[in-house]
Motif scaffolding. Structure first.
Motif, PDB file in Angstrom:
ATOM      1  N   THR A 232       0.745  -1.345   0.030  1.00  0.00           N
ATOM      2  CA  THR A 232      -0.023  -0.046  -0.003  1.00  0.00           C
ATOM      3  C   THR A 232       0.730   1.306   0.021  1.00  0.00           C
ATOM      4  O   THR A 232       1.822   1.333   0.809  1.00  0.00           O
ATOM      5  CB  THR A 232      -0.802  -0.039   1.295  1.00  0.00           C
ATOM      6  N   LEU A 233       0.683   2.010  -0.913  1.00  0.00           N
ATOM      7  CA  LEU A 233       1.398   3.267  -1.067  1.00  0.00           C
ATOM      8  C   LEU A 233       0.906   4.481  -0.182  1.00  0.00           C
ATOM      9  O   LEU A 233      -0.219   4.771  -0.030  1.00  0.00           O
ATOM     10  CB  LEU A 233       1.527   3.849  -2.629  1.00  0.00           C
ATOM     11  N   VAL A 234       2.086   4.860   0.747  1.00  0.00           N
ATOM     12  CA  VAL A 234       1.538   5.980   1.740  1.00  0.00           C
ATOM     13  C   VAL A 234       2.545   7.223   1.614  1.00  0.00           C
ATOM     14  O   VAL A 234       2.278   8.026   2.358  1.00  0.00           O
ATOM     15  CB  VAL A 234       1.798   5.144   3.164  1.00  0.00           C
ATOM     16  N   GLY A 235       3.705   7.138   0.678  1.00  0.00           N
ATOM     17  CA  GLY A 235       3.902   8.521   0.614  1.00  0.00           C
ATOM     18  C   GLY A 235       5.049   8.516  -0.635  1.00  0.00           C
ATOM     19  O   GLY A 235       5.293   7.437  -1.195  1.00  0.00           O
ATOM     20  N   VAL A 236       5.498   9.456  -1.213  1.00  0.00           N
ATOM     21  CA  VAL A 236       6.554   9.928  -2.109  1.00  0.00           C
ATOM     22  C   VAL A 236       7.297  10.862  -1.577  1.00  0.00           C
ATOM     23  O   VAL A 236       6.985  11.909  -1.236  1.00  0.00           O
ATOM     24  CB  VAL A 236       6.010  10.184  -3.315  1.00  0.00           C
ATOM     25  N   LYS A 237       8.684  10.757  -1.408  1.00  0.00           N
ATOM     26  CA  LYS A 237       9.795  11.638  -0.877  1.00  0.00           C
ATOM     27  C   LYS A 237      11.080  11.467  -1.732  1.00  0.00           C
ATOM     28  O   LYS A 237      11.430  10.324  -2.057  1.00  0.00           O
ATOM     29  CB  LYS A 237       9.916  11.559   0.508  1.00  0.00           C
ATOM     30  N   GLY A 238      11.698  12.445  -2.246  1.00  0.00           N
ATOM     31  CA  GLY A 238      12.801  12.140  -3.052  1.00  0.00           C
ATOM     32  C   GLY A 238      12.401  11.590  -4.297  1.00  0.00           C
ATOM     33  O   GLY A 238      11.421  11.912  -5.153  1.00  0.00           O
ATOM     34  N   GLN A 239      13.344  10.537  -4.716  1.00  0.00           N
ATOM     35  CA  GLN A 239      12.656   9.606  -5.751  1.00  0.00           C
ATOM     36  C   GLN A 239      12.201   8.407  -5.334  1.00  0.00           C
ATOM     37  O   GLN A 239      12.376   7.376  -5.864  1.00  0.00           O
ATOM     38  CB  GLN A 239      13.928   9.497  -6.918  1.00  0.00           C
TER      39      GLN A 239
END
Length: 264
Positions: A232-239
């Protein structure tokens, strides 16, 4: 719905929070809209970003033979102080090198896991800071070519880090710093050749990332080894894509891999 394509670094849009896009040849995904979704990433094959052949990726999205041939992977890319286009001296491809090296460059301070110094083309501000997961950054000097930026970075990294701790960045284990104060403190260490390019009276840029849950103990996903992963995707940070089970997937580090992404 399933999407398939070769991985390249996520495109980003500077907003609060940052908007991220995973771009394939015929499709693109707004990753912000996928937060909370169940995502499966499956390794399909390799596709070198230069020759497009299904050969194992060596570094930076290139197979081994291309890595040692294309100008985009030359030493001056990672070590700007090795740039020679300003001397009309070719490394691998002088036309390409002049195009990239002989344009305005920024030496900056960014705070992602700690304060670090870095170099980027002026056109890459603030994209470079987004890619590093920096929550604040500030320009120090703006110079007319990559070589001058490189020797500035070399001088300043004697007094400030030039590395990011990716685990601290992803855990959001960070402290706010007064980057204006840092900039003024480092001014004394600038090489004589760039002192006239020092930027006065600017303020730091603050960035916010689309993260619902930071990982306590980030575990890096090796999709070549695992072949398939669901989370389950919970975030995106940097790459990085951040998943609920503390798994993180570095898109930039996996450039040149063809993957199938299924969304539920």
């Amino acid at each position: 719905m399933t999407y398939q394509g070769v991985l390249t670094k996520m495109e980003s849009e500077f907003s609060q929070p940052v908007q991220y896009y995973l771009v394939f040849e015929n499709d693109f995904l707004n990753m912000n809209q996928l937060l909370g979704k169940n995502i499966t990433v499956q390794f399909v094959k390799y596709q070198c970003l230069n020759c497009s052949l299904d050969k194992p990726i060596y570094r930076q999205g290139f197979c081994k033979s291309c890595f040692y041939d294309v100008p985009q992977a030359a030493d001056w890319v990672m070590r700007p102080e090795l740039s020679t286009a300003h001397l009309d001296k070719e490394d691998r491809d002088l036309v390409f090198e002049k195009q990239v090296q002989l344009q305005p460059h920024i030496v900056y301070l960014a705070n992602s896991s700690n304060v670090k110094v870095g170099v980027t083309r002026k056109t890459q501000v603030p994209t470079r800071w987004i890619d590093q997961g920096a929550h604040e950054a500030i320009e120090i000097v703006e110079v007319p070519n990559r070589y001058l930026a490189g020797i500035t970075e070399v001088a300043l990294k004697e007094h400030v880090s030039d590395k990011t701790n990716w685990r601290k960045m992803l855990k959001n284990d960070i402290e706010d710093e007064d980057l204006v104060e840092w900039r003024e403190r480092l001014k004394a260490y600038l090489p004589e050749e760039v002192t006239d390019y020092f930027i006065e009276n600017n303020t730091e840029t603050n960035l916010e990332f689309p993260v619902r849950q930071y990982p306590l103990k980030p575990k890096s996903l090796n999709i070549e080894k695992e072949q398939s992963y669901t989370g389950t995707l919970v975030g995106v940070k940097g790459q990085y894509l951040i998943f609920e089970d503390n798994t993180v997937f570095n898109i930039r580090a996996n450039e040149g891999l063809v993957v199938a992404i299924s969304i539920k």
